[in-house]
Design an enzyme around this catalytic site. Structure first.
Site, PDB file in Angstrom:
ATOM      1  N   HIS A 291      72.965  59.569 -17.529  1.00 40.60           N
ATOM      2  CA  HIS A 291      73.494  60.120 -18.779  1.00 40.60           C
ATOM      3  C   HIS A 291      73.569  61.645 -18.750  1.00 40.60           C
ATOM      4  O   HIS A 291      74.216  62.251 -19.604  1.00 40.60           O
ATOM      5  CB  HIS A 291      72.593  59.728 -19.961  1.00 40.60           C
ATOM      6  CG  HIS A 291      72.621  58.275 -20.298  1.00 40.60           C
ATOM      7  ND1 HIS A 291      71.536  57.442 -20.092  1.00 40.60           N
ATOM      8  CD2 HIS A 291      73.593  57.501 -20.840  1.00 40.60           C
ATOM      9  CE1 HIS A 291      71.842  56.221 -20.494  1.00 40.60           C
ATOM     10  NE2 HIS A 291      73.077  56.226 -20.949  1.00 40.60           N
TER      11      HIS A 291
ATOM     12  N   THR B 160      71.741  51.464 -25.269  1.00 37.68           N
ATOM     13  CA  THR B 160      71.350  50.147 -24.768  1.00 37.68           C
ATOM     14  C   THR B 160      69.903  50.108 -24.274  1.00 37.68           C
ATOM     15  O   THR B 160      69.415  49.062 -23.867  1.00 37.68           O
ATOM     16  CB  THR B 160      72.296  49.709 -23.631  1.00 37.68           C
ATOM     17  OG1 THR B 160      72.431  50.788 -22.703  1.00 37.68           O
ATOM     18  CG2 THR B 160      73.677  49.380 -24.176  1.00 37.68           C
TER      19      THR B 160
ATOM     20  N   LYS C 211      82.856  47.416 -15.346  1.00 36.69           N
ATOM     21  CA  LYS C 211      81.673  46.551 -15.221  1.00 36.69           C
ATOM     22  C   LYS C 211      82.155  45.188 -14.720  1.00 36.69           C
ATOM     23  O   LYS C 211      83.256  44.746 -15.044  1.00 36.69           O
ATOM     24  CB  LYS C 211      80.963  46.371 -16.576  1.00 36.69           C
ATOM     25  CG  LYS C 211      80.589  47.666 -17.273  1.00 36.69           C
ATOM     26  CD  LYS C 211      79.457  48.365 -16.561  1.00 36.69           C
ATOM     27  CE  LYS C 211      78.876  49.490 -17.382  1.00 36.69           C
ATOM     28  NZ  LYS C 211      79.819  50.519 -17.803  1.00 36.69           N
TER      29      LYS C 211
ATOM     30  N   GLN D  43      86.435  52.554 -29.843  1.00 35.42           N
ATOM     31  CA  GLN D  43      86.148  53.922 -29.403  1.00 35.42           C
ATOM     32  C   GLN D  43      87.265  54.866 -29.846  1.00 35.42           C
ATOM     33  O   GLN D  43      87.013  56.007 -30.237  1.00 35.42           O
ATOM     34  CB  GLN D  43      85.972  53.980 -27.888  1.00 35.42           C
ATOM     35  CG  GLN D  43      85.520  55.358 -27.401  1.00 35.42           C
ATOM     36  CD  GLN D  43      85.126  55.374 -25.940  1.00 35.42           C
ATOM     37  OE1 GLN D  43      84.587  54.394 -25.422  1.00 35.42           O
ATOM     38  NE2 GLN D  43      85.378  56.482 -25.260  1.00 35.42           N
TER      39      GLN D  43
ATOM     40  N   ARG E   4      77.555  42.835 -20.857  1.00 39.36           N
ATOM     41  CA  ARG E   4      76.176  43.244 -21.101  1.00 39.36           C
ATOM     42  C   ARG E   4      75.537  42.326 -22.143  1.00 39.36           C
ATOM     43  O   ARG E   4      76.222  41.704 -22.948  1.00 39.36           O
ATOM     44  CB  ARG E   4      76.138  44.664 -21.654  1.00 39.36           C
ATOM     45  CG  ARG E   4      76.529  45.743 -20.677  1.00 39.36           C
ATOM     46  CD  ARG E   4      76.450  47.081 -21.371  1.00 39.36           C
ATOM     47  NE  ARG E   4      76.845  48.173 -20.488  1.00 39.36           N
ATOM     48  CZ  ARG E   4      76.962  49.423 -20.899  1.00 39.36           C
ATOM     49  NH1 ARG E   4      76.721  49.744 -22.138  1.00 39.36           N
ATOM     50  NH2 ARG E   4      77.325  50.365 -20.056  1.00 39.36           N
TER      51      ARG E   4
ATOM     52  N   LYS F 187      69.778  55.923  -8.909  1.00 37.66           N
ATOM     53  CA  LYS F 187      69.149  54.621  -8.653  1.00 37.66           C
ATOM     54  C   LYS F 187      68.204  54.724  -7.465  1.00 37.66           C
ATOM     55  O   LYS F 187      68.495  55.380  -6.482  1.00 37.66           O
ATOM     56  CB  LYS F 187      70.213  53.576  -8.333  1.00 37.66           C
ATOM     57  CG  LYS F 187      71.078  53.185  -9.516  1.00 37.66           C
ATOM     58  CD  LYS F 187      70.429  52.087 -10.314  1.00 37.66           C
ATOM     59  CE  LYS F 187      71.398  51.529 -11.346  1.00 37.66           C
ATOM     60  NZ  LYS F 187      70.799  50.451 -12.125  1.00 37.66           N
ATOM     61  N   THR F 188      67.066  54.065  -7.573  1.00 42.62           N
ATOM     62  CA  THR F 188      66.151  53.930  -6.448  1.00 42.62           C
ATOM     63  C   THR F 188      65.910  52.439  -6.247  1.00 42.62           C
ATOM     64  O   THR F 188      66.480  51.615  -6.966  1.00 42.62           O
ATOM     65  CB  THR F 188      64.807  54.627  -6.739  1.00 42.62           C
ATOM     66  OG1 THR F 188      64.152  53.931  -7.818  1.00 42.62           O
ATOM     67  CG2 THR F 188      65.017  56.081  -7.139  1.00 42.62           C
TER      68      THR F 188
ATOM     69  N   LYS G 117      74.219  54.897  -4.970  1.00 44.08           N
ATOM     70  CA  LYS G 117      74.470  55.155  -6.382  1.00 44.08           C
ATOM     71  C   LYS G 117      73.529  56.224  -6.906  1.00 44.08           C
ATOM     72  O   LYS G 117      72.321  56.145  -6.732  1.00 44.08           O
ATOM     73  CB  LYS G 117      74.312  53.870  -7.196  1.00 44.08           C
ATOM     74  CG  LYS G 117      74.799  54.017  -8.627  1.00 44.08           C
ATOM     75  CD  LYS G 117      74.946  52.681  -9.305  1.00 44.08           C
ATOM     76  CE  LYS G 117      75.510  52.867 -10.710  1.00 44.08           C
ATOM     77  NZ  LYS G 117      75.666  51.604 -11.423  1.00 44.08           N
TER      78      LYS G 117
ATOM     79  N   HIS H 122      68.706  57.746 -18.988  1.00 42.76           N
ATOM     80  CA  HIS H 122      68.356  57.913 -17.575  1.00 42.76           C
ATOM     81  C   HIS H 122      69.225  59.038 -17.022  1.00 42.76           C
ATOM     82  O   HIS H 122      70.090  59.567 -17.736  1.00 42.76           O
ATOM     83  CB  HIS H 122      68.526  56.607 -16.781  1.00 42.76           C
ATOM     84  CG  HIS H 122      69.879  55.966 -16.914  1.00 42.76           C
ATOM     85  ND1 HIS H 122      71.003  56.473 -16.305  1.00 42.76           N
ATOM     86  CD2 HIS H 122      70.290  54.855 -17.591  1.00 42.76           C
ATOM     87  CE1 HIS H 122      72.051  55.710 -16.584  1.00 42.76           C
ATOM     88  NE2 HIS H 122      71.652  54.723 -17.371  1.00 42.76           N
TER      89      HIS H 122
ATOM     90  N   ASP I  33      85.496  57.270 -15.735  1.00 51.24           N
ATOM     91  CA  ASP I  33      85.788  55.877 -16.076  1.00 51.24           C
ATOM     92  C   ASP I  33      86.136  55.717 -17.560  1.00 51.24           C
ATOM     93  O   ASP I  33      86.565  54.648 -17.987  1.00 51.24           O
ATOM     94  CB  ASP I  33      84.608  54.971 -15.704  1.00 51.24           C
ATOM     95  CG  ASP I  33      83.321  55.349 -16.423  1.00 51.24           C
ATOM     96  OD1 ASP I  33      83.195  56.509 -16.862  1.00 51.24           O
ATOM     97  OD2 ASP I  33      82.423  54.491 -16.527  1.00 51.24           O
TER      98      ASP I  33
END
Length: 426
Positions: free
Chosen positions: A47, A39, A81, A173, A85, A232-233, A229, A44, A194
């Site tokens: 992953h 995506t 989610k 999937q 998306r 994340k920043t 999280k 990041h 998840d």
């Protein structure tokens, strides 16, 4: 052949594992896969858990497959989610795949002649020729709606609403796993906790359609000790792409994690052995202020993702804030790193033409900017030898010129030990 499940177990990387998985992996070289929806044009650090699972898998003698979801990426996985998306075009996905493959090559062997070399596949290649009618007739009939709705990931979304597009994701999937089982002898799918529902749909499809046995293994979703999280920043994700997250900011993320997080992260994200990690933990516990775990974690990951040169540049850059950096160090910094280091410091804009004529230091800090309250304060600060330009102490006669501009644009002013200001010539 090393025991892969045991390797993940001591590293704290197992959440759930299907019975028989460990026995299968100890019996023979096994092909396993992790799916990544492309995506974005970069991975990041969220992953990285899946990537490290595949990395350890290969090091234990097994064969890793990475399935980039060219097809499923056009739908979006609904798992846990809160909303759908944005869907991507085929062209966007293909571009993202090229970028991601380059990043993955830093973790796994894709190019040798080894029997267990890694391979990257695109599920669009085996789904693009399916018609909707053929798919629901030949695949959909094997999995009941009741079975699909019983998954926790779907149950949670039923509260806020789920489209048929997203509802169909687990079936797609599941078909991926069945296709890989049939064409690549893939016996194991791995992912985050998840993904358990989606993965077991695949094992069920293989059982019903192929009378085959396949396995599932998931890792915990990584969280930080403070409940924030992971990855994340305030500015968003920590990316592997140096254009999205500078090597300096990447290095700082790992360097600044808490002791508790460092003990967890160094097991998950590095290839250090159990013995090496226990030795590092011992050193850290004896002198926590030296941050041994954080430094080794940050070094290992920065070198793997960005290379040694970028690591040493990040190391030099980080020392600037602690008074160890020199004028020469500053001059070597690229613009992105410079702005990363001094993110949040007061900034002042000045017409670049002023520097071609030269500006007296007093006029610069107390006239052209309000960096200091008055010219008297500026003189007093200079007499106390407490003002620096680009890490060099200056006196009240100093003239700031174009040659002082870092990257042809910036001047770093420092008052005392901790007060930094950035002047930008525009």
């Amino acid at each position: 052949m090393k025991n892969f499940v045991e390797e993940l177990r001591w590293r704290g990387m197992i959440h759930n594992v299907m019975p028989g998985t460990e026995e299968q992996l100890m019996k023979e070289m096994t092909t396993a896969y992790v799916g990544i929806d492309p995506t974005a044009d970069s991975l990041h650090i969220g992953h990285l858990v899946g990537v490290m699972m595949l990395t350890h898998l290969q090091r234990c003698g097994h064969r890793p497959l990475v399935v980039l979801g060219g097809a499923t990426g056009m739908i979006g996985d609904p798992s846990f989610k809160s909303e759908e998306r944005k869907l991507l075009t085929i062209e966007q996905i293909q571009y993202n795949q090229v970028c991601i493959k380059t990043q993955l090559s830093k973790f796994m062997d894709f190019d040798s002649d080894s029997e267990n070399k890694a391979e990257i596949l695109n599920n669009y290649d085996w789904t693009k020729n399916w018609s909707f009618l053929d798919f629901i007739r030949d695949i959909g009939k094997h999995i009941s709606v009741n079975y699909m709705m019983a998954k926790d990931s779907v149950k949670k979304r039923l509260e806020t609403g789920i489209s048929f597009t997203e509802f169909s994701y687990q079936l797609l999937q599941g078909y991926d796993f069945k296709y890989l089982y049939e064409n690549y002898n893939c016996r194991l799918q791995m992912g985050g906790s998840d993904q358990w529902g989606n993965i077991t749909t695949g094992t069920e499809l293989i059982r019903r359609m192929m009378q085959g046995e396949a396995f599932a293994l998931t890792c915990p979703l990584i969280t930080k000790a403070d409940g924030g999280k992971f990855g994340k920043t305030e500015k968003g994700n920590i990316w592997l792409d140096s254009e999205k997250t500078s090597p300096y900011a990447f290095y700082q993320f790992w360097l600044n994690c808490t002791d508790e997080d460092a003990k967890k992260f160094i097991r998950i994200f590095t290839l250090f052995s159990k013995k090496e990690i226990e030795e590092l933990e011992k050193q850290h516990d004896q002198a926590p202020h030296l941050r041994t775990l954080q430094k080794n974690l940050a070094k290992d990951l920065t070198i793997r993702v960005h290379g040694e040169k970028e690591f040493y540049s990040s190391l030099e850059a980080s020392e600037i804030l602690f008074g160890k950096g020199t004028t020469e160090t500053l001059k070597k910094l690229d613009e992105k790193t410079l702005l990363s280091i001094f993110d949040g410091v007061p900034m002042f804009d000045i017409d670049k033409k002023e520097f071609s004529e030269g500006i007296n230091i007093i006029e610069l800090v107390a006239g052209k900017t309000n960096l200091l309250a008055s010219k008297n304060e500026a003189r007093r600060t200079l007499k106390e030898n407490a003002l620096s330009i680009n890490r060099t102490k200056v006196n009240e006669d100093y003239i700031c010129a174009e040659s002082d501009l870092l990257n042809g644009k910036y001047i770093l002013v420092q008052k005392g030990k901790k007060n930094y200001y950035l002047i930008i010539a525009k």
